[in-house]
Design a protein around this motif. Sequence first.
Motif, PDB file in Angstrom:
ATOM      1  N   LEU A 136       0.866  -1.176   0.000  1.00  0.00           N
ATOM      2  CA  LEU A 136       0.000   0.000   0.000  1.00  0.00           C
ATOM      3  C   LEU A 136       0.901   1.224   0.000  1.00  0.00           C
ATOM      4  O   LEU A 136       1.748   1.378   0.881  1.00  0.00           O
ATOM      5  CB  LEU A 136      -0.902   0.020   1.235  1.00  0.00           C
ATOM      6  CG  LEU A 136      -1.903   1.193   1.291  1.00  0.00           C
ATOM      7  CD1 LEU A 136      -2.972   1.041   0.212  1.00  0.00           C
ATOM      8  CD2 LEU A 136      -2.552   1.288   2.671  1.00  0.00           C
ATOM      9  N   LEU A 155      -6.492  -0.285   6.028  1.00  0.00           N
ATOM     10  CA  LEU A 155      -7.676   0.065   5.255  1.00  0.00           C
ATOM     11  C   LEU A 155      -8.836   0.478   6.158  1.00  0.00           C
ATOM     12  O   LEU A 155      -9.661   1.320   5.780  1.00  0.00           O
ATOM     13  CB  LEU A 155      -8.086  -1.094   4.356  1.00  0.00           C
ATOM     14  CG  LEU A 155      -7.117  -1.405   3.207  1.00  0.00           C
ATOM     15  CD1 LEU A 155      -7.640  -2.553   2.354  1.00  0.00           C
ATOM     16  CD2 LEU A 155      -6.877  -0.181   2.333  1.00  0.00           C
ATOM     17  N   ARG A 156      -8.879  -0.092   7.357  1.00  0.00           N
ATOM     18  CA  ARG A 156      -9.905   0.328   8.316  1.00  0.00           C
ATOM     19  C   ARG A 156      -9.727   1.801   8.662  1.00  0.00           C
ATOM     20  O   ARG A 156     -10.692   2.579   8.692  1.00  0.00           O
ATOM     21  CB  ARG A 156      -9.814  -0.553   9.568  1.00  0.00           C
ATOM     22  CG  ARG A 156     -11.037  -0.496  10.470  1.00  0.00           C
ATOM     23  CD  ARG A 156     -10.901  -1.494  11.611  1.00  0.00           C
ATOM     24  NE  ARG A 156     -10.825  -2.871  11.115  1.00  0.00           N
ATOM     25  CZ  ARG A 156      -9.770  -3.653  11.254  1.00  0.00           C
ATOM     26  NH1 ARG A 156      -8.663  -3.203  11.846  1.00  0.00           N
ATOM     27  NH2 ARG A 156      -9.797  -4.890  10.795  1.00  0.00           N
ATOM     28  N   LEU A 158      -8.109   3.989   6.822  1.00  0.00           N
ATOM     29  CA  LEU A 158      -8.322   4.762   5.603  1.00  0.00           C
ATOM     30  C   LEU A 158      -9.813   4.946   5.327  1.00  0.00           C
ATOM     31  O   LEU A 158     -10.267   6.032   4.936  1.00  0.00           O
ATOM     32  CB  LEU A 158      -7.644   4.057   4.430  1.00  0.00           C
ATOM     33  CG  LEU A 158      -7.574   4.795   3.096  1.00  0.00           C
ATOM     34  CD1 LEU A 158      -6.931   6.164   3.247  1.00  0.00           C
ATOM     35  CD2 LEU A 158      -6.797   3.957   2.084  1.00  0.00           C
ATOM     36  N   GLY A 159     -10.584   3.879   5.562  1.00  0.00           N
ATOM     37  CA  GLY A 159     -12.021   3.964   5.355  1.00  0.00           C
ATOM     38  C   GLY A 159     -12.708   4.935   6.300  1.00  0.00           C
ATOM     39  O   GLY A 159     -13.725   5.538   5.943  1.00  0.00           O
ATOM     40  N   PHE A 165      -8.438   7.282  -2.030  1.00  0.00           N
ATOM     41  CA  PHE A 165      -7.921   5.954  -2.348  1.00  0.00           C
ATOM     42  C   PHE A 165      -8.316   5.644  -3.786  1.00  0.00           C
ATOM     43  O   PHE A 165      -9.495   5.761  -4.158  1.00  0.00           O
ATOM     44  CB  PHE A 165      -8.489   4.885  -1.419  1.00  0.00           C
ATOM     45  CG  PHE A 165      -8.027   3.485  -1.759  1.00  0.00           C
ATOM     46  CD1 PHE A 165      -6.837   2.993  -1.248  1.00  0.00           C
ATOM     47  CD2 PHE A 165      -8.766   2.678  -2.624  1.00  0.00           C
ATOM     48  CE1 PHE A 165      -6.394   1.715  -1.582  1.00  0.00           C
ATOM     49  CE2 PHE A 165      -8.337   1.407  -2.963  1.00  0.00           C
ATOM     50  CZ  PHE A 165      -7.145   0.923  -2.434  1.00  0.00           C
ATOM     51  N   SER A 167      -8.806   2.925  -6.601  1.00  0.00           N
ATOM     52  CA  SER A 167      -8.998   1.495  -6.853  1.00  0.00           C
ATOM     53  C   SER A 167      -8.841   1.214  -8.345  1.00  0.00           C
ATOM     54  O   SER A 167      -9.287   2.006  -9.176  1.00  0.00           O
ATOM     55  CB  SER A 167     -10.398   1.065  -6.409  1.00  0.00           C
ATOM     56  OG  SER A 167     -10.698  -0.244  -6.856  1.00  0.00           O
ATOM     57  N   GLU A 178      -7.463  -6.365  -3.571  1.00  0.00           N
ATOM     58  CA  GLU A 178      -7.895  -5.166  -2.840  1.00  0.00           C
ATOM     59  C   GLU A 178      -9.255  -5.380  -2.181  1.00  0.00           C
ATOM     60  O   GLU A 178      -9.455  -5.039  -1.010  1.00  0.00           O
ATOM     61  CB  GLU A 178      -7.974  -3.980  -3.804  1.00  0.00           C
ATOM     62  CG  GLU A 178      -8.499  -2.703  -3.171  1.00  0.00           C
ATOM     63  CD  GLU A 178      -9.359  -1.906  -4.123  1.00  0.00           C
ATOM     64  OE1 GLU A 178     -10.441  -1.450  -3.698  1.00  0.00           O
ATOM     65  OE2 GLU A 178      -8.963  -1.725  -5.288  1.00  0.00           O
ATOM     66  N   TYR A 181      -8.987  -7.432   0.910  1.00  0.00           N
ATOM     67  CA  TYR A 181      -8.416  -6.694   2.038  1.00  0.00           C
ATOM     68  C   TYR A 181      -9.445  -5.743   2.651  1.00  0.00           C
ATOM     69  O   TYR A 181      -9.484  -5.574   3.879  1.00  0.00           O
ATOM     70  CB  TYR A 181      -7.166  -5.929   1.590  1.00  0.00           C
ATOM     71  CG  TYR A 181      -6.086  -6.806   0.994  1.00  0.00           C
ATOM     72  CD1 TYR A 181      -5.894  -8.123   1.418  1.00  0.00           C
ATOM     73  CD2 TYR A 181      -5.257  -6.334  -0.027  1.00  0.00           C
ATOM     74  CE1 TYR A 181      -4.920  -8.930   0.864  1.00  0.00           C
ATOM     75  CE2 TYR A 181      -4.279  -7.135  -0.588  1.00  0.00           C
ATOM     76  CZ  TYR A 181      -4.120  -8.437  -0.142  1.00  0.00           C
ATOM     77  OH  TYR A 181      -3.150  -9.233  -0.703  1.00  0.00           O
ATOM     78  N   TRP A 182     -10.286  -5.122   1.824  1.00  0.00           N
ATOM     79  CA  TRP A 182     -11.356  -4.280   2.374  1.00  0.00           C
ATOM     80  C   TRP A 182     -12.318  -5.123   3.212  1.00  0.00           C
ATOM     81  O   TRP A 182     -12.763  -4.696   4.295  1.00  0.00           O
ATOM     82  CB  TRP A 182     -12.118  -3.579   1.249  1.00  0.00           C
ATOM     83  CG  TRP A 182     -11.448  -2.369   0.672  1.00  0.00           C
ATOM     84  CD1 TRP A 182     -10.942  -2.233  -0.586  1.00  0.00           C
ATOM     85  CD2 TRP A 182     -11.237  -1.104   1.318  1.00  0.00           C
ATOM     86  NE1 TRP A 182     -10.407  -0.971  -0.766  1.00  0.00           N
ATOM     87  CE2 TRP A 182     -10.581  -0.259   0.380  1.00  0.00           C
ATOM     88  CE3 TRP A 182     -11.523  -0.606   2.591  1.00  0.00           C
ATOM     89  CZ2 TRP A 182     -10.218   1.052   0.678  1.00  0.00           C
ATOM     90  CZ3 TRP A 182     -11.165   0.701   2.895  1.00  0.00           C
ATOM     91  CH2 TRP A 182     -10.522   1.513   1.955  1.00  0.00           C
ATOM     92  N   TYR A 197     -12.954   7.091  -1.744  1.00  0.00           N
ATOM     93  CA  TYR A 197     -12.732   5.948  -2.632  1.00  0.00           C
ATOM     94  C   TYR A 197     -13.139   6.282  -4.059  1.00  0.00           C
ATOM     95  O   TYR A 197     -14.241   6.788  -4.303  1.00  0.00           O
ATOM     96  CB  TYR A 197     -13.560   4.769  -2.123  1.00  0.00           C
ATOM     97  CG  TYR A 197     -13.347   3.449  -2.817  1.00  0.00           C
ATOM     98  CD1 TYR A 197     -12.450   2.511  -2.304  1.00  0.00           C
ATOM     99  CD2 TYR A 197     -14.063   3.104  -3.957  1.00  0.00           C
ATOM    100  CE1 TYR A 197     -12.270   1.282  -2.910  1.00  0.00           C
ATOM    101  CE2 TYR A 197     -13.889   1.879  -4.580  1.00  0.00           C
ATOM    102  CZ  TYR A 197     -12.991   0.973  -4.046  1.00  0.00           C
ATOM    103  OH  TYR A 197     -12.818  -0.249  -4.650  1.00  0.00           O
ATOM    104  N   TYR A 217      -3.925   7.305  -1.781  1.00  0.00           N
ATOM    105  CA  TYR A 217      -3.428   5.973  -1.469  1.00  0.00           C
ATOM    106  C   TYR A 217      -3.821   5.013  -2.598  1.00  0.00           C
ATOM    107  O   TYR A 217      -4.834   5.203  -3.270  1.00  0.00           O
ATOM    108  CB  TYR A 217      -4.024   5.477  -0.150  1.00  0.00           C
ATOM    109  CG  TYR A 217      -3.614   6.266   1.064  1.00  0.00           C
ATOM    110  CD1 TYR A 217      -2.587   5.826   1.899  1.00  0.00           C
ATOM    111  CD2 TYR A 217      -4.259   7.458   1.392  1.00  0.00           C
ATOM    112  CE1 TYR A 217      -2.213   6.550   3.032  1.00  0.00           C
ATOM    113  CE2 TYR A 217      -3.893   8.193   2.519  1.00  0.00           C
ATOM    114  CZ  TYR A 217      -2.872   7.729   3.333  1.00  0.00           C
ATOM    115  OH  TYR A 217      -2.503   8.453   4.442  1.00  0.00           O
TER     116      TYR A 217
END
Length: 299
Positions: A136, A155-156, A158-159, A165, A167, A178, A181-182, A197, A217
């Motif tokens: 990442l 990612l937690r 980042l969310g 981010f 994608s 990806e 991982y989310w 996102y 990211y």
Amino acid sequence: MFSWISWGSACSAESGSRNEGAARRGVTLGVLAILVVASAGLSHPQAHAQTGRFIVMASTTSTEQSGLFAHLLPAFKQATGIDVRVVALGTGQALDTGRRGDADVVFVHDQVAEEKFVSEGFGLKRQAVMYNDFILVGPKNDPAAVKGRDIADALRKLGASKEGFISRGDKSGTHAAELRYWRAAGLDVATSKPAGYAECGCGMGPALNIAASKSAYVLTDRATWLNFRNRGELTILVEGDQRLFNQYGVMVVNPAKHAHVKVDLAQTFADWVVSPAGQASIAAYKIGGEQLFFPNAKP
């Protein structure tokens, strides 16, 4: 020699999720372009001896944009006399190209999808070839404070932030990873996307370019990152999590599904890339002294 037909690099920063019909038409046109080039060569007398001595390989944008095939395929040609013409796509589209019989061999990196391809009868056998890892990357000042080894935790965080981010959003192997991982972070971006996102519907190189331009990211394979020069303020923030392991496999398209597949030539490639010579060639590919892929074919 070998030639590239790459669709991922044509994406722009403004593109949203890719129109699937347009993607299919683009792939078809790419394969037609390969056939036109091949047919044109037959108009020259000296080309007749080489008729049929090439295969079409559907592979990933990461193998293109990392520079691996520019190193690997000349070695294969020297050893066998067989040209390889590469259609560079996301893994999902590469597998679909094989399903339609528009490729002789598929070289991708989504093991679950690859095993399904074989179980459905479209591939003869899946063979592990090599691996590297995902990382990442993001802005050096790391406004979402994600730096560490745990991709789910990153990612937690980042969310929960409003940071950008990027994608891939292209059904590639990287996009599939990806999404896993989310989910591990407790977020289903298919139904509820974080504030920052955005999907580009593009290959790895363009996704990195967008992230660099926006100081956002992005998840990338390490090989493409090492070959990427337009980094701007981006740096590696998360690496080393075992879940970031990135395996590549090769499969010959089943001639029982498509009788025109050049199964013998394609099998020659599959056998060579897992042979000691092919594995040594993969290991020898480095950028700045750093190895990009690690061969792990089973004897």
